[in-house]
Design an enzyme around this catalytic site. Sequence first.
Site, short mmCIF file in Angstrom:
data_model
loop_
_atom_site.label_atom_id
_atom_site.label_comp_id
_atom_site.label_asym_id
_atom_site.label_seq_id
_atom_site.Cartn_x
_atom_site.Cartn_y
_atom_site.Cartn_z
N LYS A 111 0.84 -1.21 0.00
CA LYS A 111 0.00 0.00 0.00
C LYS A 111 0.87 1.25 0.00
O LYS A 111 0.67 2.16 -0.79
CB LYS A 111 -0.89 0.02 1.24
CG LYS A 111 -1.52 1.38 1.53
CD LYS A 111 -2.44 1.39 2.72
CE LYS A 111 -1.75 1.72 4.00
NZ LYS A 111 -1.50 3.14 4.27
N CYS A 142 -4.98 7.83 9.10
CA CYS A 142 -5.26 7.29 10.43
C CYS A 142 -4.99 8.35 11.51
O CYS A 142 -4.02 9.11 11.43
CB CYS A 142 -4.36 6.07 10.69
SG CYS A 142 -4.69 4.73 9.57
N ARG A 190 -0.02 14.85 12.87
CA ARG A 190 0.72 14.34 11.71
C ARG A 190 1.17 15.55 10.87
O ARG A 190 0.65 15.84 9.83
CB ARG A 190 -0.11 13.34 10.92
CG ARG A 190 -0.46 12.11 11.75
CD ARG A 190 -1.13 11.00 10.98
NE ARG A 190 -0.18 10.27 10.13
CZ ARG A 190 -0.54 9.19 9.41
NH1 ARG A 190 -1.80 8.79 9.40
NH2 ARG A 190 0.35 8.55 8.66
N ILE A 229 3.34 18.24 8.56
CA ILE A 229 4.04 18.07 7.27
C ILE A 229 5.13 19.14 7.12
O ILE A 229 5.51 19.52 6.00
CB ILE A 229 3.05 18.13 6.07
CG1 ILE A 229 2.28 19.46 6.04
CG2 ILE A 229 2.08 16.95 6.09
CD1 ILE A 229 1.51 19.66 4.74
N ASP A 238 3.88 0.07 12.17
CA ASP A 238 2.66 -0.46 11.54
C ASP A 238 2.40 -1.92 11.90
O ASP A 238 1.37 -2.46 11.50
CB ASP A 238 2.73 -0.30 10.02
CG ASP A 238 2.68 1.15 9.61
OD1 ASP A 238 2.98 1.45 8.44
OD2 ASP A 238 2.37 2.00 10.48
#
Length: 419
Positions: free
Chosen positions: A22, A117, A122, A124, A306
């Site tokens: 993915k 998720c 998160r 950037i 993960d």
Amino acid sequence: MEKLIITGPTPLKGEVHINGAKNAAVAILPATLLFNGICTIDNLPNISDVKISCTILEQLGAKITWNKPNEITIDTRNITTTQAPLDLTSKFRASYYIIGAMLGRMGEIEVGMPGGCKLGARPIDQHIKGFELLGASVSLEKGTIHAKGKHLKGNNIYMDVVSVGATINVMLAAVLAEGTTVIDNAAKEPHIVDVANFLNTMGADIRGAGTDVIKINGVKKLEGNINYSVVPDQIEAGTFMLAAVATRGDLLIKNCITKHLDSVTAKILEIGGNVEDHGDSIRVWCKKRPTKANIKTLPHPGFPTDLQPQMGVVLSLADGTSIINESIWESRFQYTEELNKMGAKITAQGKTAVFEGVPKLYGAPVYSSDLRAGAALIIAGTAANGTTEVYNLEHIDRGYENIEEKFRSIGAKIERVKE
Ligand code: EPZ
């Protein structure tokens, strides 16, 4: 709404085929924008993140033909706009790769802030730092990112944080820039190497992917017209390795690159599991109760974040008390509350969770909070006594193709039903 109904305990036994990665596919698809022509990409996982990526590319003007369930031919000769569909880009994380690719192709792009998720903040900032060092200007307002830079110039970029996304995004923007770009403190995940391999197959000049220094010599244009096969998914393979251990089963995991899984193999051996490495497939089995272990998630080649929830299921059932330290994400222990509903004894505090191993888990209704937590709950339901219902399947379907068929093919009693 759909849910999975799983009845256990079932030791998972048999062979399982791993799909394309993915986290490589969602970068390779936008990377095709750097080329003005046609190329064919095979071994694409048939998951919602890939489908959304394709829809975004089509709305930018690309033409996509699905030749078979895991293969597309994409024609990027007619890219008509620099405005990505804001509603789609917020549906997943990797939409930000459109920025690096379109800066390289068109010198401008407007795209919604990425989704993905809920694992904590998160940011950037490293992506933006890289783009600006290449000469682009980037503005953020009302949830939209507007990046502009007609003639990007190579530069030296030191990543303050080891970031998969920022490493790939800066690589995309640098491929057609004038001169040389060096990315220092780069991430080294297998999917980064795959994106670099794809770009080099198209005529880019990228060296050092997979190490912490990547050098990109800008080229005038890419050649394209190639057939490329996406690398097998390290995380899907690791998910089934840990499922074999959690359910005391015996699985042969096929179509994977075992070298990508060294940290998982080492941990499985440490807790008393067995591993047979066949190069492009790996056999994992565990006949006795695993013993405790401590885990610290780290960028590759460390233990992958993960696979942390999936390992959490194994440690919930291990003999003794284990500790997981999640060093990448602030909030990746939501799944432990769900496992505690199934009889686990886990105390999660910030980036650390303590697992007091229990002999058995018991079926219960549980809710997936993110993609890998969902996979962990399926493993837990297969190992548990009784019936488990797993909700919020949209998270799982983002990253696993036909997850219930795969589990059923190795013995799991699992059904997807509409509520
Ligand atoms: C990628 O996310 C993966 N997603 C994630 O997988 C994975 O958990 C993560 O890499 C780490 O391996 C995709 O590839 C689509 P990062 P990404 O940038 O790129 C901080 C899954 O389950 N950071 O490597 O978003 C960040 O907060 C998903 O498949 C900054 O501070 O992760 C985090 O603490 C979940 N500034 C750390 O770096 C930035 O500009 C690593 O993040 C960027 C990141």
